[in-house]
Design an enzyme around this catalytic site. Structure first.
Site, PDB file in Angstrom:
ATOM      1  N   VAL A 174      51.727  42.279  34.743  1.00 36.82           N
ATOM      2  CA  VAL A 174      52.222  40.932  35.050  1.00 36.82           C
ATOM      3  C   VAL A 174      52.371  40.182  33.728  1.00 36.82           C
ATOM      4  CG1 VAL A 174      51.663  38.745  36.176  1.00 36.82           C
ATOM      5  CG2 VAL A 174      51.132  40.905  37.319  1.00 36.82           C
ATOM      6  N   HIS A 206      20.199  61.651  65.286  1.00 40.11           N
ATOM      7  CA  HIS A 206      21.485  61.939  65.921  1.00 40.11           C
ATOM      8  C   HIS A 206      21.691  61.000  67.108  1.00 40.11           C
ATOM      9  CE1 HIS A 206      24.864  64.247  67.402  1.00 40.11           C
ATOM     10  NE2 HIS A 206      24.350  64.156  68.610  1.00 40.11           N
TER      11      HIS A 206
HETATM   12  P1  NAI Z   1      37.327  45.006  38.208  1.00 44.32           P
HETATM   13  O1  NAI Z   1      37.005  45.384  36.829  1.00 44.32           O
HETATM   14  O2  NAI Z   1      36.643  45.646  39.349  1.00 44.32           O
HETATM   15  O3  NAI Z   1      38.884  45.242  38.481  1.00 44.32           O
HETATM   16  C1  NAI Z   1      39.873  44.638  37.705  1.00 44.32           C
HETATM   17  C2  NAI Z   1      41.159  45.399  37.920  1.00 44.32           C
HETATM   18  O4  NAI Z   1      42.198  44.678  37.296  1.00 44.32           O
HETATM   19  C3  NAI Z   1      41.138  46.801  37.307  1.00 44.32           C
HETATM   20  O5  NAI Z   1      41.641  47.715  38.237  1.00 44.32           O
HETATM   21  C4  NAI Z   1      42.042  46.650  36.091  1.00 44.32           C
HETATM   22  O6  NAI Z   1      42.703  47.837  35.744  1.00 44.32           O
HETATM   23  C5  NAI Z   1      43.018  45.591  36.583  1.00 44.32           C
HETATM   24  N1  NAI Z   1      43.675  44.838  35.522  1.00 44.32           N
HETATM   25  C6  NAI Z   1      43.141  44.418  34.355  1.00 44.32           C
HETATM   26  N2  NAI Z   1      44.064  43.729  33.661  1.00 44.32           N
HETATM   27  C7  NAI Z   1      45.186  43.698  34.423  1.00 44.32           C
HETATM   28  C8  NAI Z   1      46.463  43.117  34.273  1.00 44.32           C
HETATM   29  N3  NAI Z   1      46.768  42.425  33.192  1.00 44.32           N
HETATM   30  N4  NAI Z   1      47.382  43.283  35.250  1.00 44.32           N
HETATM   31  C9  NAI Z   1      47.064  43.995  36.381  1.00 44.32           C
HETATM   32  N5  NAI Z   1      45.872  44.571  36.571  1.00 44.32           N
HETATM   33  C10 NAI Z   1      44.927  44.405  35.616  1.00 44.32           C
HETATM   34  O7  NAI Z   1      37.184  43.416  38.235  1.00 44.32           O
HETATM   35  P2  NAI Z   1      37.140  42.390  39.435  1.00 44.32           P
HETATM   36  O8  NAI Z   1      37.684  42.990  40.669  1.00 44.32           O
HETATM   37  O9  NAI Z   1      37.736  41.142  38.911  1.00 44.32           O
HETATM   38  O10 NAI Z   1      35.578  42.181  39.620  1.00 44.32           O
HETATM   39  C11 NAI Z   1      34.769  41.682  38.536  1.00 44.32           C
HETATM   40  C12 NAI Z   1      33.394  42.197  38.620  1.00 44.32           C
HETATM   41  O11 NAI Z   1      32.717  41.687  39.748  1.00 44.32           O
HETATM   42  C13 NAI Z   1      33.370  43.696  38.707  1.00 44.32           C
HETATM   43  O12 NAI Z   1      32.771  44.181  37.533  1.00 44.32           O
HETATM   44  C14 NAI Z   1      32.536  44.032  39.883  1.00 44.32           C
HETATM   45  O13 NAI Z   1      31.504  44.897  39.543  1.00 44.32           O
HETATM   46  C15 NAI Z   1      31.945  42.710  40.353  1.00 44.32           C
HETATM   47  N6  NAI Z   1      32.126  42.652  41.799  1.00 44.32           N
HETATM   48  C16 NAI Z   1      31.397  43.504  42.565  1.00 44.32           C
HETATM   49  C17 NAI Z   1      31.567  43.547  43.921  1.00 44.32           C
HETATM   50  C18 NAI Z   1      30.788  44.518  44.709  1.00 44.32           C
HETATM   51  O14 NAI Z   1      29.825  45.064  44.199  1.00 44.32           O
HETATM   52  N7  NAI Z   1      31.152  44.758  45.966  1.00 44.32           N
HETATM   53  C19 NAI Z   1      32.509  42.668  44.603  1.00 44.32           C
HETATM   54  C20 NAI Z   1      33.262  41.844  43.699  1.00 44.32           C
HETATM   55  C21 NAI Z   1      33.034  41.839  42.357  1.00 44.32           C
END
Ligand code: NAI
Ligand code: FAD
Length: 466
Positions: free
Chosen positions: A238, A445
């Site tokens: 983007v 089970h």
């Molecule tokens: P994330 O690191 O999981 O994912 C970010 C995504 O954005 C990646 O797939 C990356 O390749 C993509 N990306 C990066 N730059 C981009 C760009 N310029 N254009 C398009 N895509 C791009 O980060 P997210 O989802 O923001 O979450 C942040 C943190 O919060 C994570 O480290 C996660 O561990 C934590 N989190 C954990 C959750 C859980 O445990 N269920 C739920 C939500 C967040």
């Protein structure tokens, strides 16, 4: 400045508050400083908890709208009451953050509202409204967490171009939403708004979703989310997002180079990761440096400055609440002279989509890259009787075992409720179990967890599934 604390913790998130509770339990004179007005950090206020509350409620809405009928439950006129859905979410957050405040009192921890700054080793200032107080302490724990990673040239206004925080409190369901980033936040919050009626398109820079998750599981998840109606544009960069009265115009182009395209949408959610937060913390006063990505490094949670420790999102490792919590407990124990420790190879991770993804340990790609010889066992939920009973047959369990030592190296699952099942795998790994240890453990089970047992059997070739 009057009393001397044993430990002053800056930041009241899962890292900070768990550290404070443990320190209090160990008899350390403890204070915790939090700037946002409520304890609980990102996780309780604008992260794990509100997102899970909306995931739960939106799933109930989707089930009532589309799935109850096939179970023989006819409900007429299912309607979304978004203000009530948001209110129940806020109520949960409020109850839990107040609960943490109660736990501080119970464990004799002094909770100080305000912004903490390190003045020197052993001295912390707290700015609250227009007053500043100073605290003297033997130890400082930095637990300041993380903040949303911005995208260059894109202004987050939290109305049309939103971060996860804005996505937790939209006042109306947008007709269309573009999510930038197919990571955990993008898929979870994208799922919430798709279930509530938005047309959701996810634009991801890489050629896969959920980096860090086992490739086979990530592909299965993408297939399922696509079937649910989510659209994916992978390998796309983007370059701009411009908000107007009508909505947002997004421009993007193939990451590998090529022609730019535009996309008009109502709302854009920026979810490209989070970055450590150390702004105005006074690190320069004690000679602590951050690395290129802004993280504070540590050796057994000790920073380069004597008596100053670091835990949670602001330091290396997965940005997960339970990782921050474990580090908080370990540091409190180290400060009290105990042997605080944690195993970074056994940190479970869950993506709370439906079906969920849950994982612990190494992925198959990581084992291949490290040249580790492994055995693999898989079991599809399609052949699990509880999954068949509940019509939740999508997904599988995959177990990776070291060929030489017979220790389980990784467990990866996709399936309804697998987030509740990953604890079994983590516990097995913590005790150095082999797949056979799981295979020979009696599982109730019919339960979804029998799929873990069957996958464990498959590691040793007791294949039940063709
Ligand atoms: P994330 O690191 O999981 O994912 C970010 C995504 O954005 C990646 O797939 C990356 O390749 C993509 N990306 C990066 N730059 C981009 C760009 N310029 N254009 C398009 N895509 C791009 O980060 P997210 O989802 O923001 O979450 C942040 C943190 O919060 C994570 O480290 C996660 O561990 C934590 N989190 C954990 C959750 C859980 O445990 N269920 C739920 C939500 C967040
Ligand atoms: P934080 O929770 O960020 O807490 C740090 C606190 O420090 C903040 O409250 C901040 O106000 C305060 N602070 C910062 N600087 C100062 C200062 N100088 N003085 C005083 N106070 C200060 N993780 C999971 O494990 N499971 C999930 O389901 C999950 N879902 C998430 C969903 C979303 C939408 C988001 C954004 C995150 C999610 N996470 C999840 C990640 C999780 O929230 C973080 O990993 C976790 O909160 C990190 O804890 P922490 O204590 O290190 O930092």
């Amino acid at each position: 400045m009057s009393e001397m604390y044993d430990v002053v913790i800056i930041g009241g998130g899962p890292g900070g508050y768990n550290c404070a509770i443990r320190a209090g339990q160990l008899g350390l004179k403890t204070a915790i400083i939090e700037a946002r007005g409520t304890l609980g950090g990102t996780c309780l206020n604008v992260g794990c908890i509100p997102s899970k509350a909306l995931l739960h409620a939106s799933e109930a809405f989707e089930s009532a709208s589309h799935h109850f009928k096939s179970l023989g439950v006819d409900v007429a006129g299912v309607k979304l009451n978004l203000p009530q859905m948001m209110a129940q979410k806020d109520e949960v957050v409020d109850g839990l953050t107040k609960g943490i405040e109660f736990l501080m009192k119970k464990n004799k921890v002094t909770y100080i509202k305000g912004f903490g700054r390190i003045i020197s080793k052993g001295k912390v200032a707290v700015d609250f409204e227009s007053a500043t107080t100073e605290l003297a302490t033997k130890n400082i724990v930095i637990a300041t967490g993380s903040e949303v990673m911005p995208l260059p040239n894109i202004v987050i206004d939290e109305e049309k171009i939103i971060s996860s925080t804005g996505a937790l409190k939209l006042g109306a369901v947008p007709k269309s939403m573009v999510v930038i980033g197919a990571g955990v936040i993008g898929l979870e919050l994208g799922s919430v708004w798709r279930r509530l009626g938005a047309e959701v398109t996810i634009i991801e820079f890489l050629d896969r979703i959920t980096p860090g998750i086992d490739g086979e599981i990530a592909k299965a998840l993408q297939r399922t989310l696509t079937k649910q109606g989510m659209k994916f544009e992978l390998g796309q960069k983007v370059t701009s997002a411009i908000a107007s009265k009508k909505g947002v115009t997004l421009t993007y182009e193939p990451a590998a180079g090529g022609d730019a395209k535009t996309f008009d949408t109502d709302v854009v959610l920026v979810a490209i990761g989070r970055r450590p937060f150390t702004s105005k913390l006074g690190l320069e006063n004690v000679g602590i440096e951050v690395d290129k990505r802004g993280f504070i490094a540590h050796n057994h949670w000790k920073t380069s400055a004597d008596g100053i420790w670091v835990i949670g999102d602001v330091t290396h490792g997965p940005m997960l609440a339970h990782k921050a919590e474990e580090e908080g407990l370990a540091v409190a124990e180290c400060i009290a002279g105990l042997a605080g420790h944690m195993d970074y190879d056994i940190i479970p991770a869950v993506v709370y989509t439906n079906p969920e993804v849950a994982a612990v340990g190494k992925t198959e790609e990581e084992l291949k890259a490290a040249g580790v010889e492994y055995k693999i066992g898989k079991f599809q939920f399609m052949a699990n009787s509880r999954a068949r009973t509940n019509h939740t047959t999508d997904g599988l369990v995959k177990i990776l075992e070291d060929k030489a030592t017979l220790k389980i190296l990784g467990v990866h699952m996709m399936g309804t409720g697998v987030g509740e099942m990953i604890g079994e795998a983590a516990l097995a790994m913590a005790f150095g179990a082999s797949a056979e240890d799981i295979a020979r453990t009696c599982h109730a089970h019919p339960t979804m967890s029998e799929a873990i047992k069957e996958a464990a059997k498959a590691v040793d070739g007791w294949v039940m599934q063709s």
